[in-house]
Design a protein around this motif. Structure first.
Motif, PDB file in Angstrom:
ATOM      1  N   GLU A 181       6.987  13.318  -3.015  1.00 28.00           N
ATOM      2  CA  GLU A 181       8.048  12.469  -2.482  1.00 28.00           C
ATOM      3  C   GLU A 181       7.695  11.835  -1.138  1.00 28.00           C
ATOM      4  OE1 GLU A 181       8.407  16.494  -0.781  1.00 28.00           O
ATOM      5  OE2 GLU A 181       8.174  15.728  -2.828  1.00 28.00           O
ATOM      6  N   SER A 182       6.642  12.335  -0.489  1.00 25.50           N
ATOM      7  CA  SER A 182       6.232  11.781   0.805  1.00 25.50           C
ATOM      8  C   SER A 182       5.452  10.475   0.659  1.00 25.50           C
ATOM      9  CB  SER A 182       5.382  12.799   1.568  1.00 25.50           C
ATOM     10  OG  SER A 182       4.157  13.046   0.894  1.00 25.50           O
ATOM     11  N   LEU A 183       5.111  10.101  -0.568  1.00 21.29           N
ATOM     12  CA  LEU A 183       4.377   8.855  -0.821  1.00 21.29           C
ATOM     13  C   LEU A 183       5.356   7.686  -0.872  1.00 21.29           C
ATOM     14  CD1 LEU A 183       2.019  10.207  -3.627  1.00 21.29           C
ATOM     15  CD2 LEU A 183       1.395   9.782  -1.237  1.00 21.29           C
ATOM     16  N   GLN A 184       5.146   6.707  -0.018  1.00 25.12           N
ATOM     17  CA  GLN A 184       6.056   5.572   0.084  1.00 25.12           C
ATOM     18  C   GLN A 184       5.278   4.269  -0.015  1.00 25.12           C
ATOM     19  OE1 GLN A 184       9.421   5.957   0.325  1.00 25.12           O
ATOM     20  NE2 GLN A 184       9.145   8.187   0.245  1.00 25.12           N
ATOM     21  N   LEU A 185       5.797   3.337  -0.809  1.00 25.83           N
ATOM     22  CA  LEU A 185       5.183   2.020  -0.956  1.00 25.83           C
ATOM     23  C   LEU A 185       5.683   1.117   0.171  1.00 25.83           C
ATOM     24  CD1 LEU A 185       3.267   0.428  -2.784  1.00 25.83           C
ATOM     25  CD2 LEU A 185       5.245  -0.269  -4.133  1.00 25.83           C
ATOM     26  N   LYS A 186       4.762   0.594   0.981  1.00 24.87           N
ATOM     27  CA  LYS A 186       5.127  -0.219   2.138  1.00 24.87           C
ATOM     28  C   LYS A 186       4.284  -1.488   2.202  1.00 24.87           C
ATOM     29  CE  LYS A 186       6.930   3.404   5.144  1.00 24.87           C
ATOM     30  NZ  LYS A 186       6.957   3.906   6.535  1.00 24.87           N
ATOM     31  N   THR A 187       4.682  -2.390   3.059  1.00 32.69           N
ATOM     32  CA  THR A 187       3.897  -3.592   3.334  1.00 32.69           C
ATOM     33  C   THR A 187       3.135  -3.380   4.633  1.00 32.69           C
ATOM     34  OG1 THR A 187       5.517  -5.008   2.226  1.00 32.69           O
ATOM     35  CG2 THR A 187       3.979  -6.070   3.747  1.00 32.69           C
ATOM     36  N   VAL A 188       1.820  -3.528   4.549  1.00 32.62           N
ATOM     37  CA  VAL A 188       0.949  -3.304   5.711  1.00 32.62           C
ATOM     38  C   VAL A 188      -0.041  -4.453   5.820  1.00 32.62           C
ATOM     39  CG1 VAL A 188       1.156  -0.788   5.482  1.00 32.62           C
ATOM     40  CG2 VAL A 188      -0.766  -1.978   4.392  1.00 32.62           C
ATOM     41  N   ALA A 189      -0.789  -4.482   6.907  1.00 33.54           N
ATOM     42  CA  ALA A 189      -1.782  -5.540   7.108  1.00 33.54           C
ATOM     43  C   ALA A 189      -2.977  -5.338   6.174  1.00 33.54           C
ATOM     44  CB  ALA A 189      -2.246  -5.544   8.558  1.00 33.54           C
ATOM     45  N   ARG A 190      -3.546  -6.454   5.725  1.00 31.34           N
ATOM     46  CA  ARG A 190      -4.770  -6.365   4.933  1.00 31.34           C
ATOM     47  C   ARG A 190      -5.923  -5.890   5.816  1.00 31.34           C
ATOM     48  NH1 ARG A 190      -5.347 -11.837   1.194  1.00 31.34           N
ATOM     49  NH2 ARG A 190      -3.242 -11.790   0.286  1.00 31.34           N
ATOM     50  N   ARG A 210     -16.246  -9.228 -11.096  1.00 34.24           N
ATOM     51  CA  ARG A 210     -15.578  -7.976 -11.488  1.00 34.24           C
ATOM     52  C   ARG A 210     -16.403  -6.811 -10.956  1.00 34.24           C
ATOM     53  NH1 ARG A 210     -13.313  -6.874 -16.654  1.00 34.24           N
ATOM     54  NH2 ARG A 210     -15.390  -6.125 -17.210  1.00 34.24           N
ATOM     55  N   VAL A 211     -15.781  -5.972 -10.133  1.00 32.45           N
ATOM     56  CA  VAL A 211     -16.509  -4.892  -9.476  1.00 32.45           C
ATOM     57  C   VAL A 211     -15.691  -3.602  -9.505  1.00 32.45           C
ATOM     58  CG1 VAL A 211     -17.810  -6.413  -7.934  1.00 32.45           C
ATOM     59  CG2 VAL A 211     -15.574  -5.553  -7.214  1.00 32.45           C
ATOM     60  N   MET A 212     -16.409  -2.509  -9.338  1.00 33.94           N
ATOM     61  CA  MET A 212     -15.776  -1.210  -9.101  1.00 33.94           C
ATOM     62  C   MET A 212     -16.495  -0.578  -7.920  1.00 33.94           C
ATOM     63  SD  MET A 212     -17.089   0.693 -12.567  1.00 33.94           S
ATOM     64  CE  MET A 212     -18.817   0.699 -13.057  1.00 33.94           C
ATOM     65  N   ALA A 213     -15.804   0.316  -7.210  1.00 31.32           N
ATOM     66  CA  ALA A 213     -16.377   0.798  -5.960  1.00 31.32           C
ATOM     67  C   ALA A 213     -15.958   2.220  -5.643  1.00 31.32           C
ATOM     68  CB  ALA A 213     -15.971  -0.121  -4.804  1.00 31.32           C
ATOM     69  N   LEU A 214     -16.882   2.918  -5.003  1.00 37.84           N
ATOM     70  CA  LEU A 214     -16.635   4.228  -4.410  1.00 37.84           C
ATOM     71  C   LEU A 214     -16.115   4.014  -2.996  1.00 37.84           C
ATOM     72  CD1 LEU A 214     -17.142   7.364  -4.701  1.00 37.84           C
ATOM     73  CD2 LEU A 214     -19.349   6.926  -3.593  1.00 37.84           C
ATOM     74  N   LEU A 215     -15.053   4.751  -2.622  1.00 36.03           N
ATOM     75  CA  LEU A 215     -14.422   4.571  -1.318  1.00 36.03           C
ATOM     76  C   LEU A 215     -14.364   5.880  -0.541  1.00 36.03           C
ATOM     77  CD1 LEU A 215     -11.217   2.662  -2.529  1.00 36.03           C
ATOM     78  CD2 LEU A 215     -13.398   1.635  -1.880  1.00 36.03           C
ATOM     79  N   CYS A 216     -14.219   5.761   0.775  1.00 33.71           N
ATOM     80  CA  CYS A 216     -13.833   6.913   1.606  1.00 33.71           C
ATOM     81  C   CYS A 216     -12.327   7.014   1.727  1.00 33.71           C
ATOM     82  CB  CYS A 216     -14.449   6.783   2.998  1.00 33.71           C
ATOM     83  SG  CYS A 216     -16.212   7.111   3.046  1.00 33.71           S
ATOM     84  N   GLY A 217     -11.633   5.951   1.329  1.00 31.31           N
ATOM     85  CA  GLY A 217     -10.178   5.884   1.389  1.00 31.31           C
ATOM     86  C   GLY A 217      -9.743   4.450   1.201  1.00 31.31           C
ATOM     87  N   GLY A 218      -8.422   4.245   1.038  1.00 30.53           N
ATOM     88  CA  GLY A 218      -7.890   2.895   0.950  1.00 30.53           C
ATOM     89  C   GLY A 218      -7.600   2.386  -0.432  1.00 30.53           C
ATOM     90  N   GLY A 219      -7.775   3.195  -1.466  1.00 30.32           N
ATOM     91  CA  GLY A 219      -7.640   2.716  -2.840  1.00 30.32           C
ATOM     92  C   GLY A 219      -6.223   2.456  -3.304  1.00 30.32           C
ATOM     93  N   TYR A 220      -5.233   3.110  -2.707  1.00 32.17           N
ATOM     94  CA  TYR A 220      -3.842   2.916  -3.123  1.00 32.17           C
ATOM     95  C   TYR A 220      -3.266   1.677  -2.434  1.00 32.17           C
ATOM     96  CZ  TYR A 220      -3.614   7.859  -4.760  1.00 32.17           C
ATOM     97  OH  TYR A 220      -3.801   9.072  -5.393  1.00 32.17           O
ATOM     98  N   ALA A 221      -3.859   0.537  -2.630  1.00 27.71           N
ATOM     99  CA  ALA A 221      -3.444  -0.686  -1.952  1.00 27.71           C
ATOM    100  C   ALA A 221      -3.885  -1.896  -2.762  1.00 27.71           C
ATOM    101  CB  ALA A 221      -4.044  -0.747  -0.550  1.00 27.71           C
ATOM    102  N   ALA A 241       0.850  -1.188   0.000  1.00 31.34           N
ATOM    103  CA  ALA A 241       0.000   0.000   0.000  1.00 31.34           C
ATOM    104  C   ALA A 241       0.881   1.232   0.000  1.00 31.34           C
ATOM    105  CB  ALA A 241      -0.920   0.020   1.222  1.00 31.34           C
ATOM    106  N   VAL A 242       0.339   2.322  -0.532  1.00 31.25           N
ATOM    107  CA  VAL A 242       1.050   3.604  -0.524  1.00 31.25           C
ATOM    108  C   VAL A 242       0.721   4.331   0.778  1.00 31.25           C
ATOM    109  CG1 VAL A 242       1.302   5.837  -1.652  1.00 31.25           C
ATOM    110  CG2 VAL A 242       1.035   3.752  -3.033  1.00 31.25           C
ATOM    111  N   CYS A 243       1.748   4.691   1.514  1.00 25.23           N
ATOM    112  CA  CYS A 243       1.584   5.405   2.778  1.00 25.23           C
ATOM    113  C   CYS A 243       2.209   6.793   2.674  1.00 25.23           C
ATOM    114  CB  CYS A 243       2.239   4.635   3.921  1.00 25.23           C
ATOM    115  SG  CYS A 243       1.576   2.969   4.145  1.00 25.23           S
TER     116      CYS A 243
END
Length: 340
Positions: A14-23, A86-97, A4-6
């Motif tokens: 440059e503050s965007l970092q790709l990390k490993t996080v919990a599902r 196959r789905v698409m969804a509106l989110l409040c957040g969490g899409g960069y994962a 996920a991007v944190c």
């Protein structure tokens, strides 16, 4: 675990970092989506800078829309979704994962002909445009609708939806290429705000009557021209302030003289019930119009980046170089557009 991007600290790309996080852990009524693609929105840039936090209780990972496949179902899911749908969804957040948990009410089926990378460009932009035009402005057939930023994600969706509603779209944009794209989608006229007063263009086009509806993501710097070209009893719908929040001058007096209505709306902070109703109406009324037939609705894609290139994607949007949506590939795809 998942990638996920944190955001390390509020700041630039440059503050965007790709990390490993919990599902994400599924709550009652939620579906876990394996994300194939997400898409950028202006709100993402604000959140990265610390100016637009997610609603309480929502993921602090950036990203307001995704397309992918159903991975698993949480307790209480009752709407017939199955793994691999196959789905698409509106989110409040969490899409960069790589995975995101979504209330089942916010899922939409991806039209059969639409690749997942393209479907990722639909939820936020198209639901925003539909909400503003239908629920807020209540656009009627034959009305003139001025769409600011007509080559943006919301703008390109709005132009097509205005035509679908039987109204007439005109747009503003900052380059001849962007105006040409908007006109190709159905805009009856376009005005380059860098080279001319769009208010005069709208008045000339409408024989002095003005726009019945203005869809405005710019705000402050445009207020005088907006009021000038607003028709009597017109509706000015504000959904962003890219051009500033402060207003100097006689806004209220001039708006009053037009009997104009200033309406505002945000989608992210709306209740689950509101969003659920919106998604249901959009799915029934609009989604069937996405097809391969000529003249049907289509999401406009500017470029694609890989998740590892998320900082470059943000820089591309901040430079206002995009026409349409910027898509981020999260999972490998067998088919897709050429890169940038």
């Amino acid at each position: 675990m998942m990638r996920a991007v944190c955001v390390e600290a509020p700041g630039g790309p440059e503050s965007l970092q790709l990390k490993t996080v919990a599902r994400p852990q599924l709550r009652d009524g939620e579906v876990l989506i394996r994300v194939h693609a997400t898409a950028l929105n202006r709100a993402d840039l604000l959140q990265r800078r610390g100016l637009y936090p997610p609603p309480p209780g929502e993921s602090d990972i950036i990203g307001l829309e995704v397309a992918g496949t159903v991975d698993s179902l949480g307790p209480g899911v009752s709407r017939g979704w199955r793994p691999e749908d196959r789905v698409m969804a509106l989110l409040c957040g969490g899409g960069y994962a790589e995975y995101v948990a979504v209330a089942e009410e916010l899922l939409m089926p991806v039209p059969p002909h639409l690749p997942l990378w393209q479907a990722a460009a639909v939820p936020e932009a198209w639901l925003t445009a539909y909400q503003l035009l239908v629920l807020v402005a209540q656009v009627k057939a034959g009305e003139l609708v001025l769409v600011h930023a007509g080559a943006s994600g919301v703008g390109t969706a709005a132009v097509q939806l205005v035509r679908m509603l039987g109204a007439v779209p005109v747009v503003t944009a900052g380059s001849p290429e962007k105006l040409k794209m908007a006109e190709k989608l159905g805009a009856a006229a376009g005005f380059n705000y860098r080279e001319e007063k769009f208010s005069q263009g709208v008045l000339d086009f409408s024989a002095g009557r003005g726009a019945d509806v203005i869809l405005d993501c710019i705000g402050g710097c445009n207020w005088e021209q907006n009021v000038s070209c607003l028709a009597t009893d017109g509706r000015w719908v504000l959904y962003g302030t890219m051009g500033g929040r402060a207003v100097q001058g006689d806004l209220l007096g001039k708006l009053l003289s037009k009997r104009g209505r200033l309406l505002s709306s945000l989608l992210r902070s709306r209740s689950l019930q509101y969003k659920s109703d919106l998604v249901k109406e959009f799915t029934q009324r609009v989604l069937p119009r996405f097809s391969e037939r000529p003249g049907c609705l289509t999401p406009v894609i500017d470029s694609t980046f890989h998740l590892e290139e998320i900082s470059d994607a943000h820089r591309h949007m901040e430079a206002n170089r995009n026409t349409g949506k910027i898509v981020i590939r999260v999972a490998p795809q067998h088919h897709g557009p050429q890169e940038r």
